[in-house]
Each structure stands twice: as structure tokens, then as C-alpha cells.
Scaffold this motif. Structure first.
Motif, PDB file in Angstrom:
ATOM      1  N   UNK A  90      64.068 -12.226  84.960  1.00  0.00           N
ATOM      2  CA  UNK A  90      62.623 -12.095  84.857  1.00  0.00           C
ATOM      3  C   UNK A  90      61.935 -12.065  86.206  1.00  0.00           C
ATOM      4  N   UNK A  91      62.661 -12.302  87.273  1.00  0.00           N
ATOM      5  CA  UNK A  91      62.083 -12.150  88.602  1.00  0.00           C
ATOM      6  C   UNK A  91      62.124 -10.694  89.047  1.00  0.00           C
ATOM      7  N   UNK A  92      62.749  -9.837  88.228  1.00  0.00           N
ATOM      8  CA  UNK A  92      62.720  -8.417  88.508  1.00  0.00           C
ATOM      9  C   UNK A  92      63.850  -7.911  89.372  1.00  0.00           C
ATOM     10  N   UNK A  93      64.912  -8.694  89.504  1.00  0.00           N
ATOM     11  CA  UNK A  93      66.028  -8.202  90.300  1.00  0.00           C
ATOM     12  C   UNK A  93      67.331  -8.774  89.762  1.00  0.00           C
ATOM     13  N   UNK A  94      68.402  -8.064  90.045  1.00  0.00           N
ATOM     14  CA  UNK A  94      69.714  -8.493  89.573  1.00  0.00           C
ATOM     15  C   UNK A  94      70.149  -9.758  90.278  1.00  0.00           C
ATOM     16  N   UNK A  95      70.808 -10.624  89.542  1.00  0.00           N
ATOM     17  CA  UNK A  95      71.341 -11.856  90.128  1.00  0.00           C
ATOM     18  C   UNK A  95      72.844 -11.858  89.908  1.00  0.00           C
ATOM     19  N   UNK A  96      73.589 -11.646  90.964  1.00  0.00           N
ATOM     20  CA  UNK A  96      75.032 -11.479  90.849  1.00  0.00           C
ATOM     21  C   UNK A  96      75.707 -12.762  90.375  1.00  0.00           C
ATOM     22  N   UNK A  97      76.728 -12.607  89.533  1.00  0.00           N
ATOM     23  CA  UNK A  97      77.526 -13.751  89.098  1.00  0.00           C
ATOM     24  C   UNK A  97      78.805 -13.794  89.929  1.00  0.00           C
ATOM     25  N   UNK A  98      78.656 -14.300  91.129  1.00  0.00           N
ATOM     26  CA  UNK A  98      79.780 -14.429  92.055  1.00  0.00           C
ATOM     27  C   UNK A  98      80.220 -15.893  92.062  1.00  0.00           C
ATOM     28  N   UNK A  99      81.488 -16.178  91.904  1.00  0.00           N
ATOM     29  CA  UNK A  99      81.943 -17.575  91.934  1.00  0.00           C
ATOM     30  C   UNK A  99      81.691 -18.204  93.295  1.00  0.00           C
ATOM     31  N   UNK A 100      81.693 -19.518  93.317  1.00  0.00           N
ATOM     32  CA  UNK A 100      81.469 -20.223  94.570  1.00  0.00           C
ATOM     33  C   UNK A 100      82.573 -19.893  95.573  1.00  0.00           C
ATOM     34  N   UNK A 101      82.152 -19.459  96.754  1.00  0.00           N
ATOM     35  CA  UNK A 101      83.100 -19.087  97.804  1.00  0.00           C
ATOM     36  C   UNK A 101      83.160 -20.176  98.866  1.00  0.00           C
ATOM     37  N   UNK A 102      84.332 -20.425  99.373  1.00  0.00           N
ATOM     38  CA  UNK A 102      84.479 -21.408 100.441  1.00  0.00           C
ATOM     39  C   UNK A 102      83.979 -20.815 101.757  1.00  0.00           C
ATOM     40  N   UNK A 103      83.769 -21.685 102.735  1.00  0.00           N
ATOM     41  CA  UNK A 103      83.343 -21.218 104.056  1.00  0.00           C
ATOM     42  C   UNK A 103      84.360 -20.231 104.627  1.00  0.00           C
ATOM     43  N   UNK A 104      85.640 -20.507 104.423  1.00  0.00           N
ATOM     44  CA  UNK A 104      86.681 -19.631 104.957  1.00  0.00           C
ATOM     45  C   UNK A 104      86.623 -18.259 104.305  1.00  0.00           C
ATOM     46  N   UNK A 105      86.431 -18.234 102.977  1.00  0.00           N
ATOM     47  CA  UNK A 105      86.335 -16.956 102.274  1.00  0.00           C
ATOM     48  C   UNK A 105      85.129 -16.158 102.749  1.00  0.00           C
ATOM     49  N   UNK A 106      84.016 -16.838 102.943  1.00  0.00           N
ATOM     50  CA  UNK A 106      82.809 -16.164 103.404  1.00  0.00           C
ATOM     51  C   UNK A 106      82.998 -15.637 104.818  1.00  0.00           C
ATOM     52  N   UNK A 107      83.619 -16.441 105.664  1.00  0.00           N
ATOM     53  CA  UNK A 107      83.855 -16.010 107.052  1.00  0.00           C
ATOM     54  C   UNK A 107      84.748 -14.782 107.126  1.00  0.00           C
ATOM     55  N   UNK A 108      85.631 -14.609 106.143  1.00  0.00           N
ATOM     56  CA  UNK A 108      86.580 -13.500 106.158  1.00  0.00           C
ATOM     57  C   UNK A 108      86.084 -12.282 105.371  1.00  0.00           C
ATOM     58  N   UNK A 109      84.842 -12.325 104.936  1.00  0.00           N
ATOM     59  CA  UNK A 109      84.287 -11.217 104.170  1.00  0.00           C
ATOM     60  C   UNK A 109      83.494 -10.291 105.080  1.00  0.00           C
ATOM     61  N   UNK A 110      83.816  -9.000 105.061  1.00  0.00           N
ATOM     62  CA  UNK A 110      83.142  -8.026 105.923  1.00  0.00           C
ATOM     63  C   UNK A 110      81.633  -8.085 105.750  1.00  0.00           C
ATOM     64  N   UNK A 111      81.189  -8.128 104.504  1.00  0.00           N
ATOM     65  CA  UNK A 111      79.756  -8.050 104.234  1.00  0.00           C
ATOM     66  C   UNK A 111      78.978  -9.218 104.841  1.00  0.00           C
ATOM     67  N   UNK A 112      79.621 -10.369 104.962  1.00  0.00           N
ATOM     68  CA  UNK A 112      78.947 -11.507 105.574  1.00  0.00           C
ATOM     69  C   UNK A 112      78.444 -11.163 106.965  1.00  0.00           C
ATOM     70  N   UNK A 113      79.315 -10.563 107.758  1.00  0.00           N
ATOM     71  CA  UNK A 113      78.973 -10.265 109.152  1.00  0.00           C
ATOM     72  C   UNK A 113      78.093  -9.025 109.272  1.00  0.00           C
ATOM     73  N   UNK A 114      78.311  -8.056 108.410  1.00  0.00           N
ATOM     74  CA  UNK A 114      77.430  -6.881 108.400  1.00  0.00           C
ATOM     75  C   UNK A 114      75.996  -7.315 108.124  1.00  0.00           C
ATOM     76  N   UNK A 115      75.840  -8.134 107.086  1.00  0.00           N
ATOM     77  CA  UNK A 115      74.497  -8.575 106.712  1.00  0.00           C
ATOM     78  C   UNK A 115      73.902  -9.488 107.780  1.00  0.00           C
ATOM     79  N   UNK A 116      74.738 -10.294 108.421  1.00  0.00           N
ATOM     80  CA  UNK A 116      74.241 -11.182 109.471  1.00  0.00           C
ATOM     81  C   UNK A 116      73.560 -10.378 110.578  1.00  0.00           C
TER      82      UNK A 116
END
Length: 534
Positions: free
Chosen positions: A300-326
Motif C-alpha cells: 500500500x505504500x505503492x512499491x514492491x517490497x522484496x522478500x529476501x531472507x536475512x543476509x549476513x554481513x559477509x554475504x552482503x559484502x560479497x554481493x556485487x549489487x551492494x558495492x554498485x549501489x554504494x
């Protein structure tokens, strides 16, 4: 004093009950009233320090003249004053990058109390450093003491606001309120801060610190996270979830599912579709046909809300999109903060503006910055989608910077030139404010609520680095001629002024290029979470 530090006081509803305010633990109706009535006030009071954090540009010239003398010039060495007040940004980034979960799971009241006291101590020590004319002491005082207050205000408070309003399906409204208050306090500070600086710059530090402490203190007892105030009828479920959690966090969505309250969360597939992508996740294959009807495929806020499981810091650090978006987010914030933090120096050096005109220009920038964050928070969803708004402001930003750079380089003393500069400044303020509101909705859309705190923390860190780099680019433009006095009445050479306008205009064009890169990044590089790691 002992009762102040008890977790029941700093995690509970002590002041709420004393004042007879809605208690969110009693019923859903009371919970909704708490969100509508108490949360905005609590966020407003918690945002008090942003008056100084974001509005310090009115102190730059008086403080520089006080420390370096009336014949001081713009130079990278004399930029220590700018670097000092910008030091809160890397200090904040350090904490939101390294300790996001610790900050978000700590007692909100205790964290707010620590932040409030540290900000007061920082203001007092800053005044002492100014008294002894130690700009290096000022820099390290700001750097070493501002991290916790900055992280509390920029990460914890916004996450609390967003998650509370997420319960009523309007998380962008929470971001809008937070953004508006963070902009409103600097607007007010533009006037009383500059007035105090004219009387006594040293005393203004003490007064600002005292006012901040008095106004911020009630937030210690009013502002709470949704997890700290569960419904009493659901306390056992919450306790079980907490005990079964490996990281001590409780998912608000789980609580509401237990109470049969529908949270229309979208799937990863719908998030990919919203951003023009396709899902490569096998778990989501075939879900497209089983989604809610198209008009209900987003929350109802008008945008998709992804159902992504909780990621650890290590998983996030190793994800390309994390650094691209940063880095794309950093590029998005560099240009806007470059002007936001240097309104007074540019108005004085380039246009010869008086203190009153500098103050009015600062007021105009910060007012538009504040009100745009509130308005955008309300229209995202009912009127415009997140992607539409993000596309609009990222296209508008480089256009404005190229125009303002050409305007400054053109030179001249016509009144229309000054008016047009201020108007373009205000449009840039709108784009900056809108981008800040979009941080939480965009991260929800790309990474889901389970990773919201961590990803918002990283985005805030990219903002902090961008807000340091941007003003330095402008200061380099002011310093490049090598003979421009901070006291503009001493600048009498026409050739000197033309050279200054050329360098400052060039710096603004560079910022336009950075804004154009951010536009390109959001169009072609930023995608929803993918399971591709380094």
C-alpha cells in the motif's frame, strides 16, 4: 539516577504513561494512535541535533575569521573549519557500517541518552577549542565524539520511523516525517545560529549545545522501536521469537502475521519486475502467475517490497549489487551536499552577498529541502511510484548543476543572475531531499525488510562519504585562485573575481558530471538483490 538506566524505563512506556499518551502495547487501536500522535513528536525531538549538523554553513565564515584573522583567505588549510563540521559524517559512517545490528537492537532509550549527552559534551569542548583558537582540536572533537549521535540520528531514528509506519502500510510517510524534521531544524538554525555567531561564536557553541540537550531529552523516553513495545496479548509470541532468534532481533512482520493482520509483502519476482528485471531465482519461478492482481502486486505504500531472507554481513559484502549501489548512492549525494554545506561561502565570494542575504539563501535551500522530504513521503505510492520519483530527480539534478555552473562562469553583477542562482539552488535542494526520502523505500524494494537496517546503514554511509567529498570540491574551487579573502569586502580586483567565478563554475560543472553518473547508475546498474557474489 538508578531508575533512569533501568531497562524497564529506557525500553518501556514510562513517560508515555505519565503523560497519558496512547500506549501501543494495549491494543491495535492504541498502537495506531501512538504511530499517528507520538512517533512524529518523538522523531521531531530526536532530530534536534540536525540543526547544527546540517545547518553549520552559517557558522563557516564567522568561525573562519575568528580563528584565522580578518585577512584570512580561502585555502585548503583554512578549510579545517569545514572539515571539522563535516567530520561527523565519516564518524557516523564508521558506526553504521560496522555496528548496524548492534545499534538497532540496543535499548533505544539508552542509545538516545548516550547520544544526547555526547552531543552536549561535543558542543562544550568545541567552544573551548574555539576559545583557544585550535582548529585541529575542533576537528578531533567533532570526529571522535560525533559518531554515536550521528549514527543514532541518521540510522536508528529513521529505521524506527519507517518500521512503525510500515505497520500501517505507509513506510514512506515515516521517512517523510523524519526527513522533514531533519530539514526543519537546520532551517530554524539558519537564523538563530547565525545571530549567535555574530554576537560571540564561542558562546554560540555552548548555547546551541544546551538548547539541543533540553529539546532532545524527552525523545529518550518517547522514542521506542516497534519491537520494544509489542502488544501485551502477543508478548509470549514475541518472547518466543526473540529466544529463538540467533541475533536477538524480532521481526515485526512475524508479530503481525501471528495476529492475522495482513502485510501485503511482494515477492522477489515482483521486485524484479518493478525495476525492469526478471527473476533468476529458482525459488520464485512460476510465482508470477500466482501473485495478487496487478493493481495489488505492490504494497500500500505503492512499491514492491522484496522478500529476501536475512543476509549476513559477509554475504552482503560479497554481493556485487551492494558495492554498485554504494557508489551510485554516493555519486547521487555528492553534488547536493556540495551546495548545501557551502551556501554562505559561495554566496559571499561569488555574489558578494551580505550576511542577511546568505542567511535568507540558506533558509530557502533548507526550507525546500525540508518540505520536499515531507511532501514526497506522502505522495510516494498514492501519486507516484518510487522508481518514477527516483528517475525524475536523478535526471533533474545534473541539468540543474550544468545550468548553475554555466551561470557562475558567465559572471556579471545583474540581479537576475543572483535570483536565478538561488532558484536553481532550491531545485537542487528539492532533488537532494527527495533522494534522502527514497533511501528506505528503494532499499525495501531491492532488499526487503529483513535487510533494511543493514542496507540503509550502508546507504547512509555512502551519503556520509558523499557529503564530505562534495563540499571539498566547492572549497577547492574557492581556494584555487589563491588570493580570495574570506571577508568579501577585501576582494576588489575584477580579474581576481573573474578567475574565482571560472574556478567555482568549473567545480559546479564537475559536480554536474558526478550527478550524471548517478543518473546513469540508477538507470542501468542498480538492480534488485541477486545471489551473485564476488
Amino acid at each position: 539516577m538508578d531508575c533512569i538506566f533501568k531497562s524497564s524505563t529506557l525500553r518501556g512506556t514510562w513517560l508515555i504513561d505519565k503523560l497519558g499518551l496512547p500506549n501501543p502495547t494495549k491494543s491495535i487501536k492504541e498502537r495506531e494512535r501512538y504511530i499517528q500522535l507520538v512517533i512524529p513528536v518523538a522523531v521531531f525531538l530526536a532530530a534536534v541535533p540536525f540543526g547544527v549538523i546540517y545547518g553549520f554553513n552559517v557558522w563557516l565564515l564567522p568561525l573562519s575569521l575568528s580563528l584565522y584573522g580578518q585577512d584570512a583567505i580561502y585555502s585548503l588549510r583554512n578549510g579545517v573549519v569545514l572539515y571539522s563540521f563535516s567530520a561527523i559524517l565519516p564518524a557516523t559512517a564508521f558506526f553504521v557500517l560496522t555496528l548496524p545490528k548492534q545499534l538497532l537492537t540496543m535499548s533505544t532509550g539508552l542509545l538516545q541518552l548516550i547520544a544526547t549527552i555526547l552531543f552536549l559534551v561535543m558542543a562544550i569542548l568545541s567552544g573551548i577549542c574555539i576559545h583557544f583558537k585550535s582548529d585541529i582540536g575542533l576537528f578531533f572533537t567533532q570526529l571522535l565524539l560525533s559518531g554515536i549521535p550521528g549514527a543514532t540520528g541518521s540510522l536508528v531514528t529513521v529505521i524506527i520511523a519507517v518500521t512503525w509506519y510500515r505497520e500501517v502500510k505507509r513506510p514512506a510517510v515515516g521517512a517523510g516525517y523524519y526527513g522533514f524534521f531533519c530539514g526543519l531544524w537546520p532551517v530554524l538554525f539558519s537564523f538563530w545560529g547565525s545571530a549567535l555567531a555574530e554576537v560571540d561564536i564561542e558562546s554560540s557553541m555552548y548555547i546551541a549545545g544546551g538548547i539541543n540537550f533540553i529539546l532532545q531529552l524527552p525523545a529518550v523516553f518517547l522514542l521506542r522501536s516497534a519491537d520494544e513495545l509489542p502488544l501485551e496479548s502477543n508478548a509470549n509470541i514475541m518472547l518466543s521469537a526473540d529466544e529463538g532468534s540467533t541475533n536477538g532481533e524480532t521481526d515485526t512482520a512475524t508479530m503481525y502475521e501471528s495476529m492475522n493482520v495482513s502485510l501485503r509483502d511482494s515477492t522477489v519476482a515482483s521486485s524484479y519486475r518493478a525495476w525492469g528485471g526478471t527473476s533468476s531465482n529458482k525459488e520464485t519461478e512460476g510465482l508470477e502467475d500466482n501473485l495478487l492482481p496487478k493493481e495489488e502486486s505492490t504494497n500500500q505504500a505503492g512499491f514492491a517490497e522484496a522478500q529476501v531472507p536475512t543476509l549476513s554481513q559477509q554475504e552482503i559484502n560479497k554481493t556485487f549489487q551492494t558495492w554498485i549501489q554504494f557508489f551510485v548512492w554516493m555519486a547521487a549525494f555528492i553534488p547536493g551536499f556540495a551546495l548545501k554545506y557551502t551556501v554562505s561561502p559561495v554566496m559571499s565570494a561569488v555574489f558578494g552577498a551580505s550576511l542577511l542575504l546568505q542567511t535568507l539563501s540558506s533558509f530557502a535551500f533548507l526550507f525546500v529541502y525540508a518540505i520536499s522530504r515531507l511532501i514526497v513521503g506522502f505522495i510516494i505510492g498514492p501519486v507516484l511510484t518510487v522508481k518514477t520519483m527516483l528517475t525524475f530527480v536523478t535526471i533533474l539534478s545534473p541539468i540543474c548543476f550544468f545550468c548553475i555552473g554555466i551561470l557562475v562562469m558567465k559572471g556579471g553583477d545583474e540581479i537576475w543572475r543572483l535570483v536565478l542562482y538561488i532558484v536553481l539552488n532550491c531545485i537542487i535542494a528539492f532533488t537532494l531531499g527527495t533522494k534522502k526520502v527514497l533511501i528506505s523505500p528503494v532499499n525495501l524494494s531491492l532488499w526487503g525488510v529483513n535487510n533494511l537496517g543493514t542496507l540503509v546503514g550502508r546507504t547512509m554511509a555512502s551519503l556520509c562519504f558523499g557529503a564530505v567529498i562534495g563540499p571539498i570540491i566547492i572549497w577547492c574551487g574557492l581556494s584555487a585562485p589563491g588570493d580570495i579573502y574570506i571577508d568579501n569586502t577585501l576582494n576588489t580586483s575584477v580579474q581576481q573575481q573573474a578567475e574565482l567565478e571560472s574556478f567555482v563554475g568549473g567545480a559546479l560543472l564537475i559536480l554536474g558530471g558526478v550527478a550524471l553518473f548517478a543518473c546513469f547508475g540508477f538507470f542501468f546498474l542498480v538492480k534488485p538483490h541477486e545471489k551473485h557474489v564476488l
